[in-house]
Design a protein around this motif. Structure first.
Motif, mmCIF file in Angstrom:
data_model
loop_
_atom_site.group_PDB
_atom_site.id
_atom_site.type_symbol
_atom_site.label_atom_id
_atom_site.label_comp_id
_atom_site.label_asym_id
_atom_site.label_seq_id
_atom_site.Cartn_x
_atom_site.Cartn_y
_atom_site.Cartn_z
ATOM 1 N N VAL A 73 43.708 32.479 43.162
ATOM 2 C CA VAL A 73 44.081 33.486 42.168
ATOM 3 C C VAL A 73 43.605 33.002 40.800
ATOM 4 O O VAL A 73 43.773 31.831 40.449
ATOM 5 N N GLY A 74 42.978 33.898 40.054
ATOM 6 C CA GLY A 74 42.482 33.574 38.721
ATOM 7 C C GLY A 74 41.053 33.085 38.681
ATOM 8 O O GLY A 74 40.474 32.938 37.612
ATOM 9 N N MET A 75 40.448 32.847 39.848
ATOM 10 C CA MET A 75 39.045 32.417 39.886
ATOM 11 C C MET A 75 38.158 33.574 39.416
ATOM 12 O O MET A 75 38.359 34.717 39.800
ATOM 13 N N ILE A 76 37.181 33.253 38.605
ATOM 14 C CA ILE A 76 36.289 34.261 38.043
ATOM 15 C C ILE A 76 34.909 34.102 38.660
ATOM 16 O O ILE A 76 34.360 32.995 38.703
ATOM 17 N N ASP A 77 34.362 35.218 39.147
ATOM 18 C CA ASP A 77 33.020 35.239 39.723
ATOM 19 C C ASP A 77 32.125 36.156 38.902
ATOM 20 O O ASP A 77 32.565 37.217 38.444
ATOM 21 N N VAL A 78 30.887 35.748 38.750
ATOM 22 C CA VAL A 78 29.861 36.583 38.114
ATOM 23 C C VAL A 78 28.811 36.832 39.183
ATOM 24 O O VAL A 78 28.208 35.889 39.697
ATOM 25 N N VAL A 128 53.491 48.566 41.847
ATOM 26 C CA VAL A 128 53.210 49.686 40.943
ATOM 27 C C VAL A 128 53.803 49.328 39.588
ATOM 28 O O VAL A 128 55.012 49.426 39.377
ATOM 29 N N SER A 129 52.931 48.884 38.696
ATOM 30 C CA SER A 129 53.349 48.435 37.375
ATOM 31 C C SER A 129 52.112 48.273 36.492
ATOM 32 O O SER A 129 51.101 47.752 36.936
ATOM 33 N N VAL A 130 52.222 48.719 35.254
ATOM 34 C CA VAL A 130 51.153 48.488 34.285
ATOM 35 C C VAL A 130 51.458 47.139 33.645
ATOM 36 O O VAL A 130 52.221 47.029 32.690
ATOM 37 N N ASP A 131 50.875 46.095 34.207
ATOM 38 C CA ASP A 131 51.164 44.740 33.761
ATOM 39 C C ASP A 131 50.126 43.795 34.379
ATOM 40 O O ASP A 131 49.297 44.210 35.181
ATOM 41 N N VAL A 132 50.204 42.546 33.998
ATOM 42 C CA VAL A 132 49.343 41.505 34.544
ATOM 43 C C VAL A 132 50.252 40.334 34.931
ATOM 44 O O VAL A 132 51.147 39.971 34.171
ATOM 45 N N THR A 133 50.024 39.762 36.096
ATOM 46 C CA THR A 133 50.845 38.641 36.550
ATOM 47 C C THR A 133 50.651 37.429 35.639
ATOM 48 O O THR A 133 49.599 37.291 34.986
ATOM 49 N N GLN A 139 44.677 33.042 32.694
ATOM 50 C CA GLN A 139 43.209 33.026 32.724
ATOM 51 C C GLN A 139 42.581 34.054 31.778
ATOM 52 O O GLN A 139 41.362 34.177 31.713
ATOM 53 N N TRP A 140 43.406 34.808 31.063
ATOM 54 C CA TRP A 140 42.942 35.923 30.236
ATOM 55 C C TRP A 140 41.842 35.505 29.259
ATOM 56 O O TRP A 140 40.780 36.127 29.217
#
Length: 185
Positions: A73-78, A128-133, A139-140
């Motif tokens: 979780v949180g890994m970023i791929d390009v 169902v929620s407008v949010d980020v864990t 990692q934002w």
């Protein structure tokens, strides 16, 4: 079209981390200026609406999630459009499938934008929620930096504004859309 580069924030704001690409697009729109101009587009869940964008722009950068259970979780791929077409991307959500399908169709057209997708592995795309864990909040800044670095590869310079919006303010706009703010964008 005002620019030859588009940043498309993609995802579904109703399913927690699934909306992070939308939030990133809005954040980048509110907190930076760009030279040359950059079109920042609310891609939502895209579908066939992606097709004309891929044919109009020279470069398209898509911010999205990637439901890859083999990655942390949180890994970023390009990934390039070619990598996505070659089925190297994980496609578990309808949005991930649609992006790949539109790239495949447009790759056969006379013109298809050089496309890059920047994905972050979500923790929760079910609630169902407008949010980020908290895991993705951690990692934002890195996610935003990776997007800005990819835009730089397309010739776009991002300059931070002195005033802007926080992630929490952006989430509030998506959770409570108004005529003033459209759907959050």
């Amino acid at each position: 079209m005002n620019a030859n580069v588009a940043l498309i924030g993609s995802g579904n704001a109703f399913f927690k981390d699934e909306g992070i690409g939308l939030y990133a697009g809005k954040y980048l729109k509110e907190n930076f200026t760009y030279a040359p101009p950059l079109d920042i587009i609310d891609g939502g869940t895209l579908g066939f609406l992606l097709m004309p964008l891929l044919q109009e722009y020279e470069y398209v950068v898509i911010a999205n999630t990637s439901s890859d259970d083999t990655k942390a979780v949180g890994m970023i791929d390009v990934m390039s459009g070619d990598e996505l077409i070659a089925n190297q991307g994980i496609k578990k959500t309808a949005n991930e499938v649609e992006i790949t399908e539109m790239l495949q169709i447009c790759s056969m057209a006379e013109h298809c934008a050089q496309t890059t997708m920047i994905s972050i592995v979500p923790e929760d795309i079910i609630s169902v929620s407008v949010d980020v864990t908290p895991a993705l909040r951690a990692q934002w800044d890195r996610y935003i930096d990776v997007i800005i670095d990819e835009l730089a590869k397309c010739g776009i310079t991002a300059t931070q504004k002195s005033d802007g919006m926080s992630l929490d303010e952006i989430l509030e706009q998506f959770a409570n859309p108004s005529i003033e703010h459209g759907k959050g964008f």
